[in-house]
Write a protein that holds these residues in place. Structure first.
Motif, short mmCIF file in Angstrom:
data_model
loop_
_atom_site.label_atom_id
_atom_site.label_comp_id
_atom_site.label_asym_id
_atom_site.label_seq_id
_atom_site.Cartn_x
_atom_site.Cartn_y
_atom_site.Cartn_z
N GLY A 185 9.14 -16.51 -11.30
CA GLY A 185 8.66 -17.32 -10.17
C GLY A 185 9.78 -18.03 -9.44
N ALA A 186 10.74 -18.56 -10.22
CA ALA A 186 11.86 -19.26 -9.60
C ALA A 186 12.73 -18.30 -8.79
CB ALA A 186 12.69 -19.96 -10.67
N LEU A 187 13.04 -17.13 -9.37
CA LEU A 187 13.88 -16.16 -8.67
C LEU A 187 13.15 -15.53 -7.48
CD1 LEU A 187 15.57 -14.48 -11.76
CD2 LEU A 187 16.64 -15.98 -10.08
N LEU A 188 11.83 -15.34 -7.64
CA LEU A 188 11.04 -14.85 -6.52
C LEU A 188 11.04 -15.86 -5.37
CD1 LEU A 188 9.20 -12.62 -5.44
CD2 LEU A 188 7.27 -13.75 -6.56
N ALA A 189 11.03 -17.15 -5.70
CA ALA A 189 11.10 -18.19 -4.67
C ALA A 189 12.42 -18.11 -3.91
CB ALA A 189 10.95 -19.57 -5.31
N VAL A 190 13.51 -17.83 -4.64
CA VAL A 190 14.83 -17.71 -3.99
C VAL A 190 14.87 -16.49 -3.07
CG1 VAL A 190 17.29 -17.35 -4.38
CG2 VAL A 190 16.02 -18.91 -5.85
N ASP A 191 14.48 -15.33 -3.62
CA ASP A 191 14.57 -14.08 -2.85
C ASP A 191 13.59 -14.08 -1.68
OD1 ASP A 191 16.43 -13.34 -4.72
OD2 ASP A 191 15.04 -12.14 -5.90
N GLY A 192 12.35 -14.51 -1.97
CA GLY A 192 11.35 -14.56 -0.90
C GLY A 192 11.71 -15.58 0.17
N GLY A 193 12.24 -16.71 -0.27
CA GLY A 193 12.68 -17.73 0.69
C GLY A 193 13.81 -17.23 1.56
N LEU A 245 10.90 -6.01 -6.07
CA LEU A 245 10.90 -5.67 -4.65
C LEU A 245 11.66 -6.71 -3.83
CD1 LEU A 245 7.27 -4.37 -3.95
CD2 LEU A 245 9.41 -3.15 -3.51
N ALA A 246 11.39 -7.99 -4.10
CA ALA A 246 12.05 -9.06 -3.35
C ALA A 246 13.56 -9.00 -3.53
CB ALA A 246 11.52 -10.42 -3.78
N TRP A 247 13.99 -8.76 -4.76
CA TRP A 247 15.44 -8.69 -5.03
C TRP A 247 16.08 -7.51 -4.30
CZ3 TRP A 247 18.09 -5.36 -8.85
CH2 TRP A 247 19.46 -5.67 -8.96
N LEU A 248 15.43 -6.35 -4.37
CA LEU A 248 15.99 -5.16 -3.70
C LEU A 248 16.03 -5.34 -2.18
CD1 LEU A 248 14.21 -2.34 -5.77
CD2 LEU A 248 16.65 -2.93 -5.81
N LEU A 249 14.97 -5.94 -1.62
CA LEU A 249 14.92 -6.13 -0.17
C LEU A 249 15.90 -7.21 0.29
CD1 LEU A 249 11.05 -5.92 0.33
CD2 LEU A 249 12.75 -4.23 1.07
N ALA A 250 16.05 -8.26 -0.52
CA ALA A 250 17.01 -9.32 -0.17
C ALA A 250 18.44 -8.79 -0.21
CB ALA A 250 16.85 -10.51 -1.11
N ARG A 251 18.71 -7.91 -1.14
CA ARG A 251 20.06 -7.33 -1.24
C ARG A 251 20.43 -6.53 0.00
NH1 ARG A 251 21.23 -4.01 -6.49
NH2 ARG A 251 23.24 -3.89 -5.41
N ARG A 252 19.44 -6.02 0.70
CA ARG A 252 19.69 -5.17 1.87
C ARG A 252 20.07 -5.98 3.11
NH1 ARG A 252 17.57 0.04 1.83
NH2 ARG A 252 17.10 -0.13 4.06
N ILE A 253 19.87 -7.28 3.05
CA ILE A 253 20.23 -8.12 4.20
C ILE A 253 21.74 -8.23 4.26
CG2 ILE A 253 20.06 -10.42 5.21
CD1 ILE A 253 17.34 -10.72 3.94
N ARG A 254 22.30 -7.94 5.40
CA ARG A 254 23.74 -7.97 5.60
C ARG A 254 24.10 -8.92 6.73
NH1 ARG A 254 23.86 -6.31 1.32
NH2 ARG A 254 24.58 -4.31 0.49
N ALA A 255 25.24 -9.58 6.59
CA ALA A 255 25.73 -10.46 7.66
C ALA A 255 26.17 -9.60 8.84
CB ALA A 255 26.89 -11.30 7.16
#
Length: 852
Positions: A185-193, A245-255
């Motif tokens: 839940g805590a890590l999902l809050a980070v990735d989803g946020g 899913l949240a972790w994989l999708l968050a990793r795809r975000i690039r500057a």
């Protein structure tokens, strides 16, 4: 009436959806591309509304926001099916354990929901500030979260035997299986946020649906396999899927570009998180506490009936949350970008409309819909549905306003919301003998909450001013640090100034004081600056060794200056510098120390053109008639020969004024690479006296000759909104860009990149920005008025134009933009001219005057 109109627009006007949901997509709403789309859409008359909506969908402009709205609806339907399915297939013992696990999950939503909201806010704020996703913040936060969430999971595991005994469950397995939820839940809050903060709404939609669907499928599988006793395991299993899913999708975000981040960028805002916890507790009070108290105070039958009433209320609250979930990411992004959010009004209308729709469906027509959903047992609560659902609509609306203000770091709103929630608890504790009584308490507390939040929202600035002045009053009776007596010949200097450099409307006068004061401190002198507060700055602060005391506001700073001097500062200084910014502090009437009057320029013409009678007459009389009497024996300091001449001409002093020039920091302000395309810059306060209408009106003429030109207006002030409307009226808003107040680093970068610096001001004491621009190799086009004719070495470092002559400004700016050789020669001359002005020389000269 407004709510009726909103619902009408929601249901019957696709164009309203088209414009409103358009603000929820991924493209930055200030981009030229989006503005062009909006403009073309608003001017289109031939195509039907449905066709334009289809075009927008095909262009992927509204898919993000629409997908998340649809996903929210679908997820809640699946959660409803999950509870309904288990209610039919699990025995009472198993369902009791399932409900207990559900309660634990609901409890985790308080810290994790607040943490996710804070993560979303910070990510969106950084996105707006740097115009790129900030992955470093996500990575750093994730590492810290792994540590503390693992510690919580271990504590939960250790507490499991005690929890098993307390809740009278038959096995430790439910608690053990729930343990991963604390980390997931805590890590999902980070990735989803992080995804939400970067406006990845389609990705959030996928995660939301996947979690609800997997939970439903896992529970179905457990039941079909005869493992109903383990069906609660569907909660951590579904979270594993959504977390992955949240972790994989968050990793795809690039500057999209490289940025240099200060250490402060990696910190989570503690006040925002703390007030988010308060809001979560308030929501629990509104949505759950009444049911718990009803079960305590009412008979079992009445408590059961009341539970159906709360279900109808939650449906209304849920409807508003569909659009409320866009509040934090979109508005936080705008706050980070330093601009006024345009999405607030759109979301407000959507939430009012959807609340009204929920009120109609479950309140007014609840006698049809509620029995249809939950059966004939709901008959006893039909009379209370309208008032209860209306109360829930009020709660959701006040919650939206609170969140909006919380994002703007106005934390009084969530605190007030929590206090209002306690009113409900107190009311139900005192009055609870029937469903009718409880409903009345809920309605009254909801109306009080909404009314209180709306009043606070409308009058916040005025109430904040009253509060700050009360603090200033109490400060009179507390200790105030003052400098000790110097035995080494060094001076104790007290400066009374209208503002300081951290004030949101600070300008050249504040820079002048700051640059001299910090150099006086470096020489060993002690300096205190007493100034007004913009209500956003600290009341005490040390800046570059200068002790800054901020009290009062636009007018009241003069009153507090007198009171604080008499109570704390009298006799503690060797000299006083009384800065006149149209109105002096009249210190000779009450101060015993040696006083120097600092005048940047005479304001007679400014008063005449910017104030209306009788205020202009009063201001002119104070400066022209009263000041010479009060300051007749006071030495005067000014910043230019033009200002000195104006002071003598208006007989403001009998003594010959000292001229102490403004300077420039040549280590900071130096030439850099010019932009590839022609650029024009104004930097300074946005006030009527700066006459920026001249530059804006000239912009249209310049654009005809130089099609690629862009004009940047940097700075802030009371005239900003009026000037922006003028650019829209003249049709120049696409290439005349307002960037707000900028940092020192950005300021220098703007000076270096721009081709021409423009100052069309009515009057200046000197014009610090013109010399700073010159030091960066940028020629100046300015009004031929007092102060500027001293700062501009015409026609070498720049050109002086008759004040207010739009055509002359346009033609001369165009000439310098087109004639590269002329501009380059003036650039070289500008650099040499700026070298003649040095803050160190001015600081030394001023101290020589003070010690004479």
């Amino acid at each position: 009436m407004g709510a009726v109109i909103a619902v009408y627009q929601l249901i019957f006007k696709p164009h309203f959806w088209e414009k409103t949901i358009h603000g929820l997509h991924l493209v930055h709403e200030e981009s030229l591309k989006e503005r062009e789309i909006l403009r073309l859409a608003s001017r289109s008359t031939g195509a039907s509304r449905l066709q334009r909506l289809a075009d927008l969908v095909r262009s992927k402009q509204i898919l993000g926001g629409g997908a998340l709205v649809f996903a929210s609806l679908l997820s809640n339907i699946m959660n409803f099916l999950y509870n309904a399915y288990l209610g039919r297939h699990a025995n009472l013992v198993d369902f009791g354990v399932i409900s207990l696990i559900g309660s634990f999950l609901y409890i985790t939503h308080v810290p994790f929901g607040s943490f996710s909201k804070t993560m979303t806010h910070t990510s969106a704020y950084l996105l707006g500030q740097y115009q790129t996703p900030v992955r470093e913040f996500w990575i750093a936060t994730r590492k810290n979260t792994i540590k503390w969430s693992f510690a919580i999971a271990v504590l939960w595991l250790l507490a499991s035997p005690a929890l098993n005994t307390f809740f009278h469950t038959q096995s430790l397995i439910p608690y053990i299986l729930f343990t991963p939820v604390w980390m997931l839940g805590a890590l999902l809050a980070v990735d989803g946020g992080f995804l939400g903060g970067n406006l990845k709404f389609p990705q959030l939609a996928i995660i939301s649906v996947s979690e609800a669907l997997s939970k439903l499928l896992f529970s179905y599988a457990f039941v079909q396999l005869g493992l109903t006793g383990y069906v609660y395991a569907s909660v951590p299993l579904s979270m594993i899927i959504s977390f992955s899913l949240a972790w994989l999708l968050a990793r795809r975000i690039r500057a999209t570009k490289e940025v240099s981040l200060p250490q402060s960028a990696f910190r989570m805002p503690k006040k925002f998180f703390a007030t988010s916890i308060l809001l979560s507790l308030s929501s629990i009070t509104f949505l759950s506490m009444d049911l718990l108290l009803a079960k305590h105070y009412l008979s079992p039958a009445n408590a059961g009936s009341y539970s159906f009433l709360t279900l109808a209320g939650k449906m209304v609250f849920f409807l508003s949350s569909i659009f409320g979930q866009f509040t934090v990411p979109l508005i936080s992004r705008d706050v980070g970008a330093g601009k006024k959010s345009r999405i607030f009004g759109k979301l407000l209308m959507l939430i009012i409309g959807i609340n009204f729709l929920g009120f109609l469906v479950f309140g007014v027509f609840g006698f049809v819909t509620v029995p249809l959903l939950w059966g004939p047992n709901t008959a006893s609560i039909i009379p209370y549905l309208p008032i209860y659902t209306l109360a829930m609509a009020c709660y959701s609306l006040s919650g939206f306003i609170i969140t909006y203000r919380q994002i703007r770091r106005q934390y009084a709103f969530p605190i007030a919301g929590f206090i209002f929630s306690l009113i409900q608890v107190l009311g139900m504790y005192l009055f609870h003998n029937s469903i009718a009584t409880l409903t009345t308490v809920i309605a009254v507390s909801a109306f009080i909450s909404l009314a209180g939040i709306v009043v606070l929202h409308l009058f916040y600035d005025k109430l904040k001013t009253v509060y700050k002045n009360l603090l200033d009053l109490f400060g009179l009776f507390s200790k105030l640090p003052v400098p000790s007596v110097e035995e080494n010949g060094k001076l104790r200097i007290l400066v009374f100034n209208w503002r300081d450099t951290k004030h949101k409307w600070s300008g050249g006068a504040e820079v002048y004081i700051h640059e001299l004061a910090r150099r006086w401190v470096a020489m060993g002198h002690k300096v205190t600056v007493f100034c007004g507060n913009d209500q956003d700055s600290r009341r005490y602060e040390t800046i570059s060794g200068v002790w800054v005391i901020r009290r009062g506001g636009f007018y009241t700073v003069y009153i507090w200056a007198f009171l604080y001097y008499m109570r704390h500062l009298r006799g503690k200084y060797d000299i006083i510098i009384d800065s006149e910014n149209g109105l002096p502090f009249f210190t000779p009437l009450y101060a015993r120390e040696k006083v120097y009057l600092l005048i940047h320029h005479v304001h007679q013409e400014v008063f005449r053109k910017t104030l209306k009678p009788p205020f202009s007459w009063l201001a002119q009389a104070l400066e022209r008639r009263v000041m010479p009497i009060v300051y007749r024996n006071t030495e005067v300091i000014t910043v230019s020969p033009s200002s000195k001449s104006a002071i003598l001409e208006n007989c403001l002093t009998k003594k010959d004024p000292h001229v102490i020039y403004n300077g420039v920091d040549l280590d900071l302000c130096k030439p850099g690479r010019k932009s590839q395309h022609p650029t024009v810059l104004y930097l300074g306060r946005l006030t009527t006296a700066k006459s920026l209408y001249v530059l804006i009106e000239a912009a249209k003429k310049i654009r005809k000759w130089v099609p690629q030109v862009t004009i940047t207006i940097a700075g802030d002030g009371p005239d900003r909104e009026r000037l922006k409307k003028l650019t829209q009226k003249l049709g120049v808003d696409e290439f005349v860009i307002f960037v707000g107040k900028v940092t020192e680093t950005v300021k220098v970068s703007l000076y270096q990149r721009t081709w021409i610096f423009v100052n069309p001001s009515l009057i200046e004491g000197w014009g610090i920005t013109t010399i700073e621009a010159n030091a960066c190799g940028t020629p100046v086009v300015a009004s031929n008025v007092a102060g500027l004719r001293d700062a501009v070495h015409n026609p070498y470092s720049g050109l002086l134009i008759p004040y207010g002559n739009v055509d002359e400004f346009a033609s001369n700016i165009t000439k310098l933009l087109i004639e590269t050789k002329t501009r380059q020669l003036m650039s070289n001359e500008s650099i040499e001219w700026a070298k003649k002005f040095d803050w160190d020389k001015s600081a030394n000269k001023s101290i020589e005057i003070f010690q004479a």
